[in-house]
Design an enzyme around this catalytic site. Structure first.
Site, PDB file in Angstrom:
ATOM      1  N   HIS A 170      44.103  31.565  44.420  1.00 35.80           N
ATOM      2  CA  HIS A 170      43.389  31.814  43.165  1.00 35.80           C
ATOM      3  C   HIS A 170      43.685  33.228  42.651  1.00 35.80           C
ATOM      4  O   HIS A 170      44.055  33.419  41.481  1.00 35.80           O
ATOM      5  CB  HIS A 170      41.887  31.623  43.397  1.00 35.80           C
ATOM      6  CG  HIS A 170      41.031  32.078  42.260  1.00 35.80           C
ATOM      7  ND1 HIS A 170      40.459  31.215  41.351  1.00 35.80           N
ATOM      8  CD2 HIS A 170      40.656  33.327  41.857  1.00 35.80           C
ATOM      9  CE1 HIS A 170      39.774  31.899  40.448  1.00 35.80           C
ATOM     10  NE2 HIS A 170      39.873  33.187  40.739  1.00 35.80           N
ATOM     11  N   GLU A 171      43.520  34.209  43.503  1.00 37.71           N
ATOM     12  CA  GLU A 171      43.703  35.607  43.066  1.00 37.71           C
ATOM     13  C   GLU A 171      45.140  35.871  42.622  1.00 37.71           C
ATOM     14  O   GLU A 171      45.384  36.557  41.637  1.00 37.71           O
ATOM     15  CB  GLU A 171      43.301  36.577  44.181  1.00 37.71           C
ATOM     16  CG  GLU A 171      41.810  36.564  44.536  1.00 37.71           C
ATOM     17  CD  GLU A 171      40.888  36.926  43.379  1.00 37.71           C
ATOM     18  OE1 GLU A 171      41.334  37.630  42.450  1.00 37.71           O
ATOM     19  OE2 GLU A 171      39.722  36.483  43.402  1.00 37.71           O
ATOM     20  N   GLU A 201      40.357  32.866  34.628  1.00 35.82           N
ATOM     21  CA  GLU A 201      39.725  32.226  35.781  1.00 35.82           C
ATOM     22  C   GLU A 201      40.264  30.816  35.975  1.00 35.82           C
ATOM     23  O   GLU A 201      40.452  30.355  37.099  1.00 35.82           O
ATOM     24  CB  GLU A 201      38.212  32.166  35.601  1.00 35.82           C
ATOM     25  CG  GLU A 201      37.501  33.495  35.808  1.00 35.82           C
ATOM     26  CD  GLU A 201      37.930  34.190  37.086  1.00 35.82           C
ATOM     27  OE1 GLU A 201      38.020  33.529  38.131  1.00 35.82           O
ATOM     28  OE2 GLU A 201      38.198  35.395  37.031  1.00 35.82           O
ATOM     29  N   TYR A 203      32.804  30.922  31.789  1.00 37.69           N
ATOM     30  CA  TYR A 203      32.810  30.216  33.073  1.00 37.69           C
ATOM     31  C   TYR A 203      32.741  28.710  32.855  1.00 37.69           C
ATOM     32  O   TYR A 203      33.341  27.942  33.610  1.00 37.69           O
ATOM     33  CB  TYR A 203      31.659  30.700  33.955  1.00 37.69           C
ATOM     34  CG  TYR A 203      31.704  32.196  34.169  1.00 37.69           C
ATOM     35  CD1 TYR A 203      32.702  32.768  34.953  1.00 37.69           C
ATOM     36  CD2 TYR A 203      30.783  33.043  33.570  1.00 37.69           C
ATOM     37  CE1 TYR A 203      32.771  34.138  35.144  1.00 37.69           C
ATOM     38  CE2 TYR A 203      30.832  34.415  33.752  1.00 37.69           C
ATOM     39  CZ  TYR A 203      31.834  34.957  34.534  1.00 37.69           C
ATOM     40  OH  TYR A 203      31.900  36.311  34.721  1.00 37.69           O
ATOM     41  N   HIS A 205      24.134  38.097  34.797  1.00 40.57           N
ATOM     42  CA  HIS A 205      24.810  38.200  33.503  1.00 40.57           C
ATOM     43  C   HIS A 205      23.852  38.400  32.340  1.00 40.57           C
ATOM     44  O   HIS A 205      24.232  38.924  31.301  1.00 40.57           O
ATOM     45  CB  HIS A 205      25.695  36.969  33.278  1.00 40.57           C
ATOM     46  CG  HIS A 205      26.759  36.821  34.339  1.00 40.57           C
ATOM     47  ND1 HIS A 205      26.462  36.455  35.628  1.00 40.57           N
ATOM     48  CD2 HIS A 205      28.094  37.006  34.297  1.00 40.57           C
ATOM     49  CE1 HIS A 205      27.573  36.420  36.339  1.00 40.57           C
ATOM     50  NE2 HIS A 205      28.581  36.742  35.571  1.00 40.57           N
ATOM     51  N   HIS A 260      34.816  42.408  47.866  1.00 41.15           N
ATOM     52  CA  HIS A 260      34.895  41.296  46.924  1.00 41.15           C
ATOM     53  C   HIS A 260      36.329  41.148  46.375  1.00 41.15           C
ATOM     54  O   HIS A 260      36.891  42.106  45.864  1.00 41.15           O
ATOM     55  CB  HIS A 260      33.924  41.558  45.782  1.00 41.15           C
ATOM     56  CG  HIS A 260      33.605  40.338  45.015  1.00 41.15           C
ATOM     57  ND1 HIS A 260      32.432  39.647  45.170  1.00 41.15           N
ATOM     58  CD2 HIS A 260      34.333  39.660  44.109  1.00 41.15           C
ATOM     59  CE1 HIS A 260      32.434  38.608  44.388  1.00 41.15           C
ATOM     60  NE2 HIS A 260      33.580  38.579  43.734  1.00 41.15           N
ATOM     61  N   ALA A 261      36.901  39.950  46.498  1.00 36.38           N
ATOM     62  CA  ALA A 261      38.314  39.752  46.156  1.00 36.38           C
ATOM     63  C   ALA A 261      38.585  39.994  44.671  1.00 36.38           C
ATOM     64  O   ALA A 261      37.833  39.539  43.819  1.00 36.38           O
ATOM     65  CB  ALA A 261      38.743  38.336  46.521  1.00 36.38           C
ATOM     66  N   HIS A 275      45.894  35.129  39.103  1.00 39.15           N
ATOM     67  CA  HIS A 275      45.626  36.236  38.175  1.00 39.15           C
ATOM     68  C   HIS A 275      46.831  37.184  38.117  1.00 39.15           C
ATOM     69  O   HIS A 275      47.280  37.598  37.061  1.00 39.15           O
ATOM     70  CB  HIS A 275      44.417  37.047  38.626  1.00 39.15           C
ATOM     71  CG  HIS A 275      43.102  36.338  38.492  1.00 39.15           C
ATOM     72  ND1 HIS A 275      42.696  35.734  37.333  1.00 39.15           N
ATOM     73  CD2 HIS A 275      42.083  36.165  39.379  1.00 39.15           C
ATOM     74  CE1 HIS A 275      41.481  35.215  37.520  1.00 39.15           C
ATOM     75  NE2 HIS A 275      41.100  35.456  38.748  1.00 39.15           N
TER      76      HIS A 275
HETATM   77 ZN   LIG Z   1      39.243  34.881  39.605  1.00 44.56          ZN
END
Ligand SMILES: [Zn+2]
Length: 604
Positions: A375-376, A403, A513, A503, A345-346, A379
């Site tokens: 995207h990553e 995010e 989110y 969650h 999982h990234a 971060h």
């Molecule tokens: Zn992310």
């Protein structure tokens, strides 16, 4: 990829599930001074920084080399960090009545708000709550559906069926099958609510829901109102999308889908009907093919995983950010090793919270991975931008921002950007946009009501407004009200469907989110404007624009040192969240949907 249930693995305590231990009465004899508070925070930051780096190193090894031992070592290091943060959060309460410098006072608030679960002072109750919290998450993780006479299915297998099957009976079977995990967990969940509230009250919050809402630089109830306001802004677009999808599903599945009522929850390609991307083939309009296939292009050029990451880095250096450090390339994990188990999982890491940045993902050469890398790395560049701040300020402005930044960057992966990279000769003309926008809306727009209602339900459960005898009825009332979704068959109180969402079982707040989904379009619009893009927002990329990069960096380097509206204003010019940016982005789709929906029922 990094959204909704994964995310960046920052080594900050703010993302940790912190369980507050027993309260201590400290310094009861001498009233504390502002200088005591400053010294306490300084010491606490030094201690937490060290523990968080230890925990990150242990987690990194565990994630890239899964064994019984590395799992235990990572858990131990994490427990130490969590216990220390919880202890200091409680200790900090004694400075509450002092007049402190803005910096110290903000750090104390951050420390206090870092908890998502506060255990009561009574050691027996504290132990019980810790045990229940772990048991609920564990039960979810081990959850299975065992159809009579067949092999049991875990959530991964069920998810695949939900995504791929077009057989309404089979979809119903696995949908109800997964939800059988709920009822046995209800007594424990009820007890968790009682004990968690007790702990939250000891910290001075009205209940656990109020504690969660206190992280946003505004009174808890103001946040609830703010989210409702944003929802009202986006609702017309959601209702149009819902009507179009309902009509297409009715064409496919017949009378099981009502012409004008809520859509049955099992037909949208996802267990929670929160992301409808998997049913795109069922609803794709004719002629919406964008005319190019990035996956095929990347493969035909024999692009390797390293090159994929270089493309991502190139996006950020084009904005004026420094290249990634040498250690990033030495320490990251880009491909799935053949000889050991890893978490594929990234995720994006900053192991020492300074510049030991790392990416961990098992890269396949696909268009989706190409976007995920952008995207990553969002971060990673955020993490590095705030690395000069004191430890407690090294996080995003609020938990929606991290995010949102990753996704903002991914929104700039447009056909025009691919042309600039030389991956595409020519961008398709605007008539092809509907397909691309629809795919994106099935992910981002379809998610919004779900992103809102999960905590709407939990806040009311924690406040006592929803009693245990009404858990299931109220869950479905909210799903109907916001999502326009109904259970495939009537569900009574002998079911407990809310806990079929990770969650809820794991006690992870969810509003972030929803916020991230709204904020990313606002960031994108603000930066696109700075970059001088005047065309449709979905065709704007900030690639290569130093001015947009400088603006973005100014926001990122603030970390959480200032209230989030200050950070928001840097990029958007306004301290107020505005979902109209999302409406602007999808404006061509809204127009198209309205045409499709002419003469058909809209709403439920
Ligand atoms: Zn992310």
């Amino acid at each position: 990829m990094g959204r909704r249930g994964s995310g960046y693995a920052a080594s900050v305590l703010l993302s940790a599930l912190a369980i507050a231990g027993t309260a201590e009465v400290i310094g009861a004899a001498d009233p504390p001074t502002a200088e005591d508070a400053r010294a306490f925070i300084e010491e606490s930051e030094a201690k937490l920084l060290k523990l968080s780096v230890d925990a990150s190193r242990a987690s990194w090894v565990q994630s890239t080399f899964i064994t019984d031992d590395t799992e235990i070592l990572a858990a131990q290091a994490n427990e130490k960090l969590i216990a220390a943060s919880a202890e200091d959060a409680k200790k900090a309460a004694r400075f509450a009545s002092l007049s402190l410098s803005p910096e110290v006072s903000r750090k104390i608030a951050l420390l206090k708000n870092s908890l998502t679960l506060a255990a009561p002072a009574d050691p027996k109750k504290s132990e019980e709550l810790t045990r229940i919290a772990a048991a609920l998450e564990g039960a979810y993780g081990k959850g299975k559906y065992c159809p009579p006479g067949k092999e049991c299915l875990d959530l991964e297998e069920i998810t695949k069926i939900m995504a791929e099957s077009r057989d309404a009976n089979q979809l119903y079977d696995v949908w109800q099958g997964w939800h059988t995990i709920g009822p046995p967990l209800k007594p424990q969940f009820e007890r968790y609510v009682v004990l968690a509230n007790e702990g939250a009250r000891e910290l001075g919050f009205a209940d656990t829901g109020a504690m969660w809402r206190s992280k946003y630089d505004m009174p808890p109830d103001a946040l609830a109102k703010e989210l409702d306001r944003l929802w009202e802004q986006v609702k017309p677009l959601y209702v149009s999308l819902h009507a179009y999808v309902r009509w297409k599903l009715r064409e496919k599945y017949g009378a099981v889908v009502p012409a004008d009522g809520p859509i049955p929850a099992h037909l949208l390609g996802n267990m929670w009907a929160q992301d409808w991307g998997n049913i795109y083939p069922l609803i794709a309009p004719a002629g919406a093919d964008p005319g190019f296939d990035l996956t095929a292009i990347l493969k035909s050029r024999k692009t390797d995983p390293l090159q994929m990451v270089r493309y991502g880095e190139g996006f950020f250096t084009s904005l004026g950010f420094d290249p990634l450090p040498k250690t990033f390339w030495e320490r990251s994990l880009f491909t799935k090793p053949r000889d050991r188990e890893v978490v594929c999982h990234a995720s994006a890491w900053d192991v020492d919270t300074v510049d030991d940045l790392r990416l961990k993902m098992c890269i396949d050469i696909t268009a989706e991975m190409f976007s995920t890398i952008h995207h990553e790395l969002g971060h990673n560049f955020y993490q590095r931008a705030y690395n000069k701040l004191p430890y407690l300020f090294r996080d995003s402005a609020n938990d929606g921002f991290h995010e949102a930044i990753g996704d903002t960057i991914a929104l700039s992966v447009t056909p025009e950007y691919l042309v600039k990279l030389g991956l595409l000769d020519k961008a398709p003309d605007a008539s092809k946009d509907i397909g691309l926008l629809l795919v994106r809306a099935l992910d981002k727009v379809a998610f919004l009501p779900f992103g809102l209602l999960v905590d709407q339900w939990r806040w009311r459960v924690f406040s006592g407004q929803i009693a245990p005898a009404d858990y299931n009825r109220t869950w479905w009332e909210l799903r109907r009200k916001y999502q326009g979704i109904a259970p495939p068959q009537p569900r009574g109180e002998d079911s407990f469907d809310a806990i079929g969402k990770y969650h809820v079982a794991a006690g992870v707040p969810y509003s972030r989110y929803f916020l991230a989904d709204i904020l990313q379009f606002q960031f994108h619009r603000g930066l696109a404007k700075t970059a001088g893009c005047t065309g449709p927002l979905n065709r704007c990329s900030i690639y290569g624009n130093k001015e947009a990069g400088a603006k973005l960096n100014r926001m990122l380097e603030m970390g959480c040192s200032k209230p989030w509206p200050d950070a928001l204003a840097v990029v958007t010019g306004s301290p107020t969240m505005d979902a109209n940016a999302l409406r602007d982005y999808f404006a061509p789709l809204q127009k198209w949907l309205d045409e499709q929906n002419k003469g058909k029922a809209v709403g439920w």
